[in-house]
Design an enzyme around this catalytic site. Structure first.
Site, PDB file in Angstrom:
ATOM      1  N   ARG A  93      11.653  -5.925   5.109  1.00 33.53           N
ATOM      2  CA  ARG A  93      11.344  -4.538   4.751  1.00 33.53           C
ATOM      3  C   ARG A  93      12.544  -3.575   5.600  1.00 33.53           C
ATOM      4  O   ARG A  93      12.630  -3.915   6.937  1.00 33.53           O
ATOM      5  CB  ARG A  93      10.273  -3.873   5.217  1.00 33.53           C
ATOM      6  CG  ARG A  93      10.140  -2.428   5.297  1.00 33.53           C
ATOM      7  CD  ARG A  93       8.519  -1.867   5.086  1.00 33.53           C
ATOM      8  NE  ARG A  93       7.818  -2.406   6.115  1.00 33.53           N
ATOM      9  CZ  ARG A  93       6.628  -2.294   6.315  1.00 33.53           C
ATOM     10  NH1 ARG A  93       6.083  -1.347   5.291  1.00 33.53           N
ATOM     11  NH2 ARG A  93       5.873  -2.821   7.463  1.00 33.53           N
ATOM     12  N   ARG A 107      11.362  -1.339  11.178  1.00 28.14           N
ATOM     13  CA  ARG A 107      10.182  -1.002  12.201  1.00 28.14           C
ATOM     14  C   ARG A 107      10.188  -2.209  13.335  1.00 28.14           C
ATOM     15  O   ARG A 107      10.110  -3.488  13.110  1.00 28.14           O
ATOM     16  CB  ARG A 107       9.009  -1.197  11.239  1.00 28.14           C
ATOM     17  CG  ARG A 107       8.718   0.268  10.578  1.00 28.14           C
ATOM     18  CD  ARG A 107       7.545   0.391   9.569  1.00 28.14           C
ATOM     19  NE  ARG A 107       6.411  -0.249  10.099  1.00 28.14           N
ATOM     20  CZ  ARG A 107       5.095  -0.167   9.246  1.00 28.14           C
ATOM     21  NH1 ARG A 107       5.042   0.197   8.137  1.00 28.14           N
ATOM     22  NH2 ARG A 107       3.887  -0.860   9.758  1.00 28.14           N
ATOM     23  N   ARG A 129      -9.764   0.835   8.825  1.00 24.71           N
ATOM     24  CA  ARG A 129      -9.161  -0.519   9.167  1.00 24.71           C
ATOM     25  C   ARG A 129     -10.350  -1.647   9.892  1.00 24.71           C
ATOM     26  O   ARG A 129     -10.058  -2.588   9.929  1.00 24.71           O
ATOM     27  CB  ARG A 129      -8.058  -0.054  10.281  1.00 24.71           C
ATOM     28  CG  ARG A 129      -6.933  -1.053  10.259  1.00 24.71           C
ATOM     29  CD  ARG A 129      -5.836  -0.917   9.199  1.00 24.71           C
ATOM     30  NE  ARG A 129      -4.626  -1.623   9.478  1.00 24.71           N
ATOM     31  CZ  ARG A 129      -3.548  -0.927   9.438  1.00 24.71           C
ATOM     32  NH1 ARG A 129      -3.285  -0.029   8.636  1.00 24.71           N
ATOM     33  NH2 ARG A 129      -2.387  -1.464  10.047  1.00 24.71           N
ATOM     34  N   LYS A 144       0.828  -1.245   0.071  1.00 24.92           N
ATOM     35  CA  LYS A 144       0.133  -0.056   0.154  1.00 24.92           C
ATOM     36  C   LYS A 144       0.859   1.180  -0.051  1.00 24.92           C
ATOM     37  O   LYS A 144       0.568   2.048  -0.663  1.00 24.92           O
ATOM     38  CB  LYS A 144      -0.931  -0.062   1.082  1.00 24.92           C
ATOM     39  CG  LYS A 144      -1.867  -1.216   1.367  1.00 24.92           C
ATOM     40  CD  LYS A 144      -2.801  -1.142   2.486  1.00 24.92           C
ATOM     41  CE  LYS A 144      -2.004  -1.107   3.944  1.00 24.92           C
ATOM     42  NZ  LYS A 144      -1.358  -2.393   4.165  1.00 24.92           N
ATOM     43  N   ARG A 166      -0.231  -8.763  13.541  1.00 24.22           N
ATOM     44  CA  ARG A 166      -0.961  -7.819  12.869  1.00 24.22           C
ATOM     45  C   ARG A 166      -1.612  -8.827  11.733  1.00 24.22           C
ATOM     46  O   ARG A 166      -2.709  -8.002  11.252  1.00 24.22           O
ATOM     47  CB  ARG A 166       0.241  -7.310  11.941  1.00 24.22           C
ATOM     48  CG  ARG A 166       1.084  -6.224  12.777  1.00 24.22           C
ATOM     49  CD  ARG A 166       2.313  -5.822  12.511  1.00 24.22           C
ATOM     50  NE  ARG A 166       2.290  -5.006  11.068  1.00 24.22           N
ATOM     51  CZ  ARG A 166       3.361  -4.723  10.249  1.00 24.22           C
ATOM     52  NH1 ARG A 166       4.354  -5.163  10.467  1.00 24.22           N
ATOM     53  NH2 ARG A 166       3.055  -3.985   9.201  1.00 24.22           N
TER      54      ARG A 166
HETATM   55  P1  AP5 Z   1       4.772  -1.553   1.931  1.00 22.06           P
HETATM   56  O1  AP5 Z   1       4.360  -0.884   0.584  1.00 22.06           O
HETATM   57  O2  AP5 Z   1       5.607  -0.809   2.948  1.00 22.06           O
HETATM   58  O3  AP5 Z   1       3.656  -2.301   2.218  1.00 22.06           O
HETATM   59  P2  AP5 Z   1       2.293  -1.800   3.009  1.00 22.06           P
HETATM   60  O4  AP5 Z   1       1.259  -2.549   2.727  1.00 22.06           O
HETATM   61  O5  AP5 Z   1       2.243  -0.194   3.091  1.00 22.06           O
HETATM   62  O6  AP5 Z   1       2.431  -2.443   4.524  1.00 22.06           O
HETATM   63  P3  AP5 Z   1       2.626  -1.855   6.129  1.00 22.06           P
HETATM   64  O7  AP5 Z   1       3.289  -2.838   6.775  1.00 22.06           O
HETATM   65  O8  AP5 Z   1       3.226  -0.297   6.254  1.00 22.06           O
HETATM   66  O9  AP5 Z   1       0.928  -1.988   6.173  1.00 22.06           O
HETATM   67  P4  AP5 Z   1       0.359  -2.022   7.431  1.00 22.06           P
HETATM   68  O10 AP5 Z   1      -1.015  -1.848   7.025  1.00 22.06           O
HETATM   69  O11 AP5 Z   1       0.481  -2.974   8.577  1.00 22.06           O
HETATM   70  O12 AP5 Z   1       1.022  -0.744   8.513  1.00 22.06           O
HETATM   71  P5  AP5 Z   1       0.428   0.596   8.850  1.00 22.06           P
HETATM   72  O13 AP5 Z   1       1.779   1.354   8.740  1.00 22.06           O
HETATM   73  O14 AP5 Z   1      -0.604   1.009   8.190  1.00 22.06           O
HETATM   74  O15 AP5 Z   1       5.754  -2.919   1.216  1.00 22.06           O
HETATM   75  C1  AP5 Z   1       6.112  -3.946   2.348  1.00 22.06           C
HETATM   76  C2  AP5 Z   1       7.636  -4.318   1.716  1.00 22.06           C
HETATM   77  O16 AP5 Z   1       7.568  -5.049   0.492  1.00 22.06           O
HETATM   78  C3  AP5 Z   1       8.576  -3.198   1.495  1.00 22.06           C
HETATM   79  O17 AP5 Z   1      10.070  -3.444   1.708  1.00 22.06           O
HETATM   80  C4  AP5 Z   1       8.682  -2.969   0.052  1.00 22.06           C
HETATM   81  O18 AP5 Z   1       9.999  -2.517  -0.597  1.00 22.06           O
HETATM   82  C5  AP5 Z   1       8.112  -4.187  -0.606  1.00 22.06           C
HETATM   83  N1  AP5 Z   1       7.280  -4.373  -1.819  1.00 22.06           N
HETATM   84  C6  AP5 Z   1       6.436  -3.649  -1.849  1.00 22.06           C
HETATM   85  N2  AP5 Z   1       5.704  -3.751  -3.087  1.00 22.06           N
HETATM   86  C7  AP5 Z   1       6.513  -4.630  -3.648  1.00 22.06           C
HETATM   87  C8  AP5 Z   1       6.375  -5.436  -4.739  1.00 22.06           C
HETATM   88  N3  AP5 Z   1       5.528  -5.263  -5.960  1.00 22.06           N
HETATM   89  N4  AP5 Z   1       7.551  -6.443  -5.168  1.00 22.06           N
HETATM   90  C9  AP5 Z   1       8.315  -6.727  -4.418  1.00 22.06           C
HETATM   91  N5  AP5 Z   1       8.430  -5.991  -3.143  1.00 22.06           N
HETATM   92  C10 AP5 Z   1       7.465  -5.207  -2.895  1.00 22.06           C
HETATM   93  O19 AP5 Z   1       0.219   0.237  10.435  1.00 22.06           O
HETATM   94  C11 AP5 Z   1       0.869   0.317  11.570  1.00 22.06           C
HETATM   95  C12 AP5 Z   1       0.499   0.160  12.759  1.00 22.06           C
HETATM   96  O20 AP5 Z   1      -0.246   1.355  13.215  1.00 22.06           O
HETATM   97  C13 AP5 Z   1      -0.778  -1.003  12.652  1.00 22.06           C
HETATM   98  O21 AP5 Z   1      -0.462  -2.147  13.214  1.00 22.06           O
HETATM   99  C14 AP5 Z   1      -1.792  -0.235  14.110  1.00 22.06           C
HETATM  100  O22 AP5 Z   1      -1.096  -0.556  15.322  1.00 22.06           O
HETATM  101  C15 AP5 Z   1      -1.233   1.295  13.388  1.00 22.06           C
HETATM  102  N6  AP5 Z   1      -2.497   1.581  12.604  1.00 22.06           N
HETATM  103  C16 AP5 Z   1      -2.209   2.361  11.454  1.00 22.06           C
HETATM  104  N7  AP5 Z   1      -3.452   2.565  11.064  1.00 22.06           N
HETATM  105  C17 AP5 Z   1      -4.342   2.425  11.780  1.00 22.06           C
HETATM  106  C18 AP5 Z   1      -6.000   2.632  11.797  1.00 22.06           C
HETATM  107  N8  AP5 Z   1      -6.685   3.040  10.669  1.00 22.06           N
HETATM  108  N9  AP5 Z   1      -6.556   2.286  12.874  1.00 22.06           N
HETATM  109  C19 AP5 Z   1      -6.039   1.721  14.061  1.00 22.06           C
HETATM  110  N10 AP5 Z   1      -4.458   1.405  14.163  1.00 22.06           N
HETATM  111  C20 AP5 Z   1      -3.762   1.862  12.929  1.00 22.06           C
END
Ligand code: AP5
Length: 214
Positions: free
Chosen positions: A127, A154, A88, A13, A165
């Protein structure tokens, strides 16, 4: 263009949001990034959020909704936005619908990024983020080309937290697939491809309608 990128942790994402920002000039609104910023600044909100984030649980809805309300009210969001990691759960989706109805700017599209569990796991454990420039790498798929970056992991990308997660995604976030399908907004893309190919799939699946109508 007002879109949501929906998908499990590690589905890409954030990576795709960055490409959309460059291509369409609209802001990425990532609740994860906003929360991490609050944690690193040591704000009251950050202190409250940290424990939930470090253990892979969701931060409480009131905190996240307050943050989103404030972010959507900033001028740059008036021309459109990419929501990354929000909503979420159903409560957040309903609250978002209400906020956007008040603003008279409903969502155009929700893109679901499909990826197998095994690949998600590898993407998350691999990552690394440069603590100087913030660029995201992956030690398996996209390592830095030179030694100039100071890479960190992270805290929630540790193996023991990733399982939680993914569990939270299954239980709380996955029901949004049906929710947005019923609303006629959902478009699925195959996220197991290189970054550019996934980007093109997103454009094909979801953007013609939204760009034309924005
Ligand atoms: P990346 O693009 O970073 O993936 P992502 O889907 O953004 O993953 P996240 O881990 O950031 O998502 P998340 O939803 O768990 O975390 P968030 O920060 O929202 O790609 C991942 C890896 O793959 C990278 O190394 C990249 O280089 C690689 N990659 C990408 N595309 C690729 C491809 N096509 N081919 C090969 N490699 C590729 O949330 C973190 C925490 O915050 C949550 O656990 C929660 O505690 C809190 N939080 C966030 N939002 C909320 C909410 N709305 N409500 C409540 N708590 C929340």
């Amino acid at each position: 263009m007002r879109i949501v990128l929906l998908g499990a942790p590690g589905s890409g994402k954030g990576t795709q949001s960055q490409l959309l920002v460059k291509a369409y000039g609209i802001p990425q609104i990532s609740t994860g990034d906003l929360l991490r910023e609050a944690v690193s600044q040591g704000t009251e909100l950050g202190r409250r959020a940290k424990a939930a984030m470090d253990s892979g649980k969701l931060v409480d809805d009131a905190t996240v909704l307050g943050m989103i309300r404030e972010r959507l009210s900033r001028p740059d969001a008036a021309k459109g936005f990419i929501l990354d990691g929000f909503p979420r759960n159903i409560a957040q989706a309903e609250a978002l619908q209400g906020m956007l109805a008040d603003l008279g700017t409903p969502l155009d599209s929700v893109v679901l990024m499909n990826l197998d569990l095994g690949i998600l796991f590898k993407r998350l454990t691999g990552r690394r983020i440069c603590q100087e420039c913030g660029k995201v790498f992956n030690i398996y798929t996209s390592p830095p080309a030179d030694g100039k970056h100071q890479l960190i992991q992270r805290p929630d990308d540790k193996e023991e937290v990733i399982g939680k997660r993914l569990e939270v995604y299954e239980a709380q976030t996955k029901p949004l697939i049906q929710y947005y399908e019923a609303a006629g907004l959902l478009h699925s893309v195959e996220a197991d491809a290189d970054v550019e190919t996934v980007f093109k799939s997103i454009e094909r699946a979801a953007l013609p309608r939204t760009v034309a109508g924005s």
